[in-house]
Scaffold this motif. Structure first.
Motif, PDB file in Angstrom:
ATOM      1  N   PRO A 413       0.821  -1.216   0.000  1.00 10.54           N
ATOM      2  CA  PRO A 413       0.000   0.000   0.000  1.00 10.54           C
ATOM      3  C   PRO A 413       0.854   1.266   0.000  1.00 10.54           C
ATOM      4  CG  PRO A 413       0.059  -0.970   2.191  1.00 10.54           C
ATOM      5  CD  PRO A 413       0.754  -1.954   1.284  1.00 10.54           C
ATOM      6  N   LEU A 414       0.287   2.326  -0.563  1.00 13.55           N
ATOM      7  CA  LEU A 414       0.913   3.641  -0.542  1.00 13.55           C
ATOM      8  C   LEU A 414      -0.145   4.636  -0.083  1.00 13.55           C
ATOM      9  CD1 LEU A 414       3.161   5.699  -1.191  1.00 13.55           C
ATOM     10  CD2 LEU A 414       2.246   5.816  -3.524  1.00 13.55           C
ATOM     11  N   THR A 415       0.152   5.311   1.025  1.00 15.10           N
ATOM     12  CA  THR A 415      -0.813   6.251   1.601  1.00 15.10           C
ATOM     13  C   THR A 415      -0.358   7.673   1.338  1.00 15.10           C
ATOM     14  OG1 THR A 415      -1.528   4.710   3.315  1.00 15.10           O
ATOM     15  CG2 THR A 415      -1.897   7.063   3.726  1.00 15.10           C
ATOM     16  N   ALA A 416      -1.289   8.507   0.873  1.00 13.20           N
ATOM     17  CA  ALA A 416      -1.028   9.928   0.653  1.00 13.20           C
ATOM     18  C   ALA A 416      -1.821  10.735   1.666  1.00 13.20           C
ATOM     19  CB  ALA A 416      -1.413  10.330  -0.761  1.00 13.20           C
ATOM     20  N   THR A 472       2.471   1.646   3.869  1.00 12.09           N
ATOM     21  CA  THR A 472       1.716   2.093   5.050  1.00 12.09           C
ATOM     22  C   THR A 472       0.215   2.001   4.737  1.00 12.09           C
ATOM     23  OG1 THR A 472       3.474   3.629   5.642  1.00 12.09           O
ATOM     24  CG2 THR A 472       1.316   4.003   6.645  1.00 12.09           C
ATOM     25  N   PRO A 473      -0.556   1.264   5.523  1.00 11.65           N
ATOM     26  CA  PRO A 473      -2.012   1.174   5.268  1.00 11.65           C
ATOM     27  C   PRO A 473      -2.714   2.475   5.676  1.00 11.65           C
ATOM     28  CG  PRO A 473      -1.438  -0.055   7.234  1.00 11.65           C
ATOM     29  CD  PRO A 473      -0.142   0.414   6.652  1.00 11.65           C
ATOM     30  N   ARG A 474      -3.977   2.527   5.383  1.00  7.12           N
ATOM     31  CA  ARG A 474      -4.754   3.730   5.658  1.00  7.12           C
ATOM     32  C   ARG A 474      -4.759   4.073   7.142  1.00  7.12           C
ATOM     33  NH1 ARG A 474      -9.118   1.962   3.703  1.00  7.12           N
ATOM     34  NH2 ARG A 474      -9.773   1.009   5.645  1.00  7.12           N
ATOM     35  N   ASP A 475      -4.924   3.056   8.003  1.00  4.70           N
ATOM     36  CA  ASP A 475      -4.978   3.317   9.437  1.00  4.70           C
ATOM     37  C   ASP A 475      -3.664   3.929   9.931  1.00  4.70           C
ATOM     38  OD1 ASP A 475      -7.414   2.172   9.236  1.00  4.70           O
ATOM     39  OD2 ASP A 475      -6.890   0.301  10.267  1.00  4.70           O
ATOM     40  N   GLY A 476      -2.532   3.381   9.451  1.00  2.00           N
ATOM     41  CA  GLY A 476      -1.242   3.925   9.847  1.00  2.00           C
ATOM     42  C   GLY A 476      -1.070   5.364   9.379  1.00  2.00           C
ATOM     43  N   GLY A 477      -1.526   5.659   8.146  1.00  2.00           N
ATOM     44  CA  GLY A 477      -1.438   7.025   7.642  1.00  2.00           C
ATOM     45  C   GLY A 477      -2.282   7.976   8.458  1.00  2.00           C
ATOM     46  N   ALA A 478      -3.481   7.518   8.881  1.00  2.00           N
ATOM     47  CA  ALA A 478      -4.359   8.371   9.682  1.00  2.00           C
ATOM     48  C   ALA A 478      -3.751   8.652  11.052  1.00  2.00           C
ATOM     49  CB  ALA A 478      -5.734   7.718   9.825  1.00  2.00           C
ATOM     50  N   VAL A 538      -8.604  15.052  10.949  1.00  6.98           N
ATOM     51  CA  VAL A 538      -8.109  14.080   9.972  1.00  6.98           C
ATOM     52  C   VAL A 538      -9.286  13.304   9.439  1.00  6.98           C
ATOM     53  CG1 VAL A 538      -6.631  12.070   9.587  1.00  6.98           C
ATOM     54  CG2 VAL A 538      -5.872  13.883  11.130  1.00  6.98           C
ATOM     55  N   VAL A 539      -9.416  13.239   8.090  1.00 11.93           N
ATOM     56  CA  VAL A 539     -10.488  12.483   7.453  1.00 11.93           C
ATOM     57  C   VAL A 539      -9.860  11.498   6.474  1.00 11.93           C
ATOM     58  CG1 VAL A 539     -12.486  12.603   5.944  1.00 11.93           C
ATOM     59  CG2 VAL A 539     -12.156  14.346   7.709  1.00 11.93           C
ATOM     60  N   ALA A 540     -10.286  10.220   6.569  1.00  9.42           N
ATOM     61  CA  ALA A 540      -9.806   9.183   5.672  1.00  9.42           C
ATOM     62  C   ALA A 540     -10.799   8.957   4.554  1.00  9.42           C
ATOM     63  CB  ALA A 540      -9.570   7.887   6.433  1.00  9.42           C
TER      64      ALA A 540
END
Length: 559
Positions: A413-416, A472-478, A538-540
């Motif tokens: 995964p790649l999180t922006a 990094t998954p979405r949760d980690g990015g958040a 923060v919004v995912a």
């Protein structure tokens, strides 16, 4: 492509030019002397041999003649009693003694000749003794003195003398023939020596110089080919590190047993660094940790520096002396500026040709290294935001493409994370653009220090920033976005008496997008939702429940 420097002169001998000139002259003089000896020696030998043989033969014949004169005089006196017949006898006795001495003198150290002469002298003395007895008997009128028996005894002795004299003449003639044969050999030997001298002279004057020139040309061609190969390879390098590694490898290949390090100034121009120092136990690595450019004597003075334990220079260099071996350091000069140096550590003193190779290689590499450094600096400046020191929008796009391609290839995964400062226009209007710039710079510093070494943070434009988090998954990015949000909220800046906040939008590839453009759009939509929900949150970008509890994270999903 920079032109090749003049080729160094290689030589397989340590002779100076004057020594190489003197050798042919000496060989020429030697050849003349040998020729003179070849002409004079046989003639001298033949002349000396002829004179000696003539003298010995003459004396031997005179000795025989003197004995015969004595025999004739004695016979006449015995037959007639007339003393006038004794005159030849007396002269013969004198001549025998004189000739005998002359023969011994001419015989010299020839034992055989001396023995034959002594034998003839003994026989002559024996005959003279009998002759004297006959003379005494005739003088006293002894009837036995003139008898046939007395004459026969004298004849027997005389015959023995003739035989001894003949053997002496035979030996003298043999000596003469031997001397003549030797005199014939001497010219042959002299001619051979002269030929050898001529060959040596030709080798020294023609063959050897040609071979030396051919060897020098061969070494020069090889040198030119290696330097040309090095120059071409330099033109193909894409970075300063690659060019430095190529220069080190080229010199180490040319100087077996040596270690080469390229020392360069860092980007701030206040420290020396050597990327090639990889071994932890290398004493130079510790010396370079806090070394300023002036710590290198070659850089300080802009000239070559040599150092060894056996011959310490007036100004010692701690860097060169760190290895404990022979060291030669050559500065890299470009346009009158010293951009670095090349340190060669070698176990033995360098040959002149090796020093030429180092100097030429450093000179050829200098402009290329300077150009690569200038190009890298320009690229960094082109990809760096001047206000925050972060990557600018252009660098963001390049990095986004690269990380997206990597994530799609590996399946990770790649999180922006899109970041936008809240009410930044109002901050500028109230406190001025200078305070607004200070706020942007402070937020940029928080973002740079808040990500991992493998992550990326840049200024996307205006008051908007972006963080790219590979693997990094979405949760980690958040969670990371929430951490950064809190750090920004705690920011206190002089002359700004209001809190600084930011809104965050989080999107992940491949969960929320299939490519780079879609990923940015998804993160933007999440950021707009955060703005719409009241900012400072923060919004995912997903229809899931909040990743962080609302009481602590203020994270909302968005479709």
């Amino acid at each position: 492509m920079s032109p090749l420097p003049p080729l160094p002169v290689y030589s397989d001998t340590g002779r100076t030019p004057s020594a190489r000139v003197r050798l042919p002259i000496l060989l020429l003089v030697l050849g003349v002397l040998v020729a003179a000896v070849a002409v004079w020696a046989p003639a001298a030998e033949q002349r000396a041999s002829s004179e000696r043989s003539y003298t010995l033969t003459r004396d031997a014949q005179q000795m025989l003649t003197a004995m015969l004169d004595q025999e004739t005089g004695l016979r006449g006196y015995v037959l007639t009693g007339d003393r006038r017949f004794l005159e030849p006898y007396r002269a013969g006795r004198v001549d025998v003694g004189r000739v005998e001495r002359s023969l011994f003198a001419e015989a010299g150290g020839d034992a055989q000749l001396a023995g034959l002469i002594a034998r003839s002298s003994q026989i002559a003395a024996s005959w003279q003794d009998q002759a004297q007895q006959t003379l005494t008997g005739v003088a006293h009128r002894d009837p036995a003195a003139g008898t046939t028996a007395s004459a026969l005894r004298r004849k027997a002795v005389m015959d023995r003398f003739r035989a001894s004299n003949a053997r002496l003449l035979t030996v003298i003639d043999a000596r003469r023939r031997t001397a003549l044969a030797r005199s014939e050999v001497v010219p042959v030997v002299a001619i051979l020596l002269l030929a050898a001298a001529g060959i040596a002279l030709g080798w020294a004057v023609v063959v050897r110089p040609r071979r030396r020139v051919a060897e020098e040309q061969r070494l020069a061609r090889r040198y030119a080919a290696e330097q040309h190969e090095f120059t071409e390879a330099l033109q193909m390098t894409g970075s300063e590190d690659e060019a430095n590694e190529l220069l080190e490898r080229h010199l180490e290949r040319s100087l077996p047993g040596s270690g080469v390090l390229v020392l360069r100034r860092n980007n701030s121009d206040n420290r020396l660094e050597a990327p090639g120092v990889e071994r932890v136990d290398d004493p130079l690595a510790e010396k370079l940790t806090q070394a300023e450019p002036r710590a290198c004597v070659a850089i300080r003075y802009g000239r070559r520096h040599r150092q060894s334990e056996s011959a310490q220079p007036l100004v010692a260099c701690d860097l060169c002396g760190a290895s404990g071996t022979e060291a030669t350091c050559v500065p890299s000069l470009v346009g009158g500026q010293v951009i670095g140096s090349v340190l060669v550590r070698h176990p033995e003193p360098l040959a002149p040709a090796d020093e030429v190779r180092i100097r030429d290689s450093v000179s050829q590499a200098g402009p290329v290294l300077a150009n690569l450094r200038t190009l890298a600096k320009a690229e960094r400046q082109a990809a760096t935001d001047a206000l925050t020191g972060m990557a600018n929008a252009r660098a963001v796009q390049d990095t986004l493409k690269r990380m997206t391609a990597q994530a799609m290839r590996t399946g990770d995964p790649l999180t922006a994370v899109m970041v936008d400062l809240d009410h930044f226009k109002a901050l500028n209007d109230v406190y001025g653009h200078e305070r607004g710039n200070e706020a942007l710079a402070a937020v940029g510093q928080i973002l740079k220090t808040g990500v991992r070494a493998s992550d990326f943070a840049g200024r996307y434009g205006g008051e908007e920033f972006i963080m790219l988090l590979p693997d990094t998954p979405r949760d980690g990015g958040a969670m990371l976005a929430e951490k950064v949000r809190r750090a920004i909220g705690a920011l206190v800046l002089p002359e700004i008496d209001r809190p600084i906040t930011a809104s965050f939008g989080v999107a992940t590839l491949p969960d929320n997008a299939a490519d780079a453009s879609a990923l940015i759009r998804a993160a933007d939509r999440a950021l707009y939702r955060a703005k719409a929900d009241g900012r400072d949150r923060v919004v995912a970008a997903a229809q899931i429940e909040r990743v962080i509890p609302p009481s602590t994270a203020s994270v909302s999903p968005v479709t």
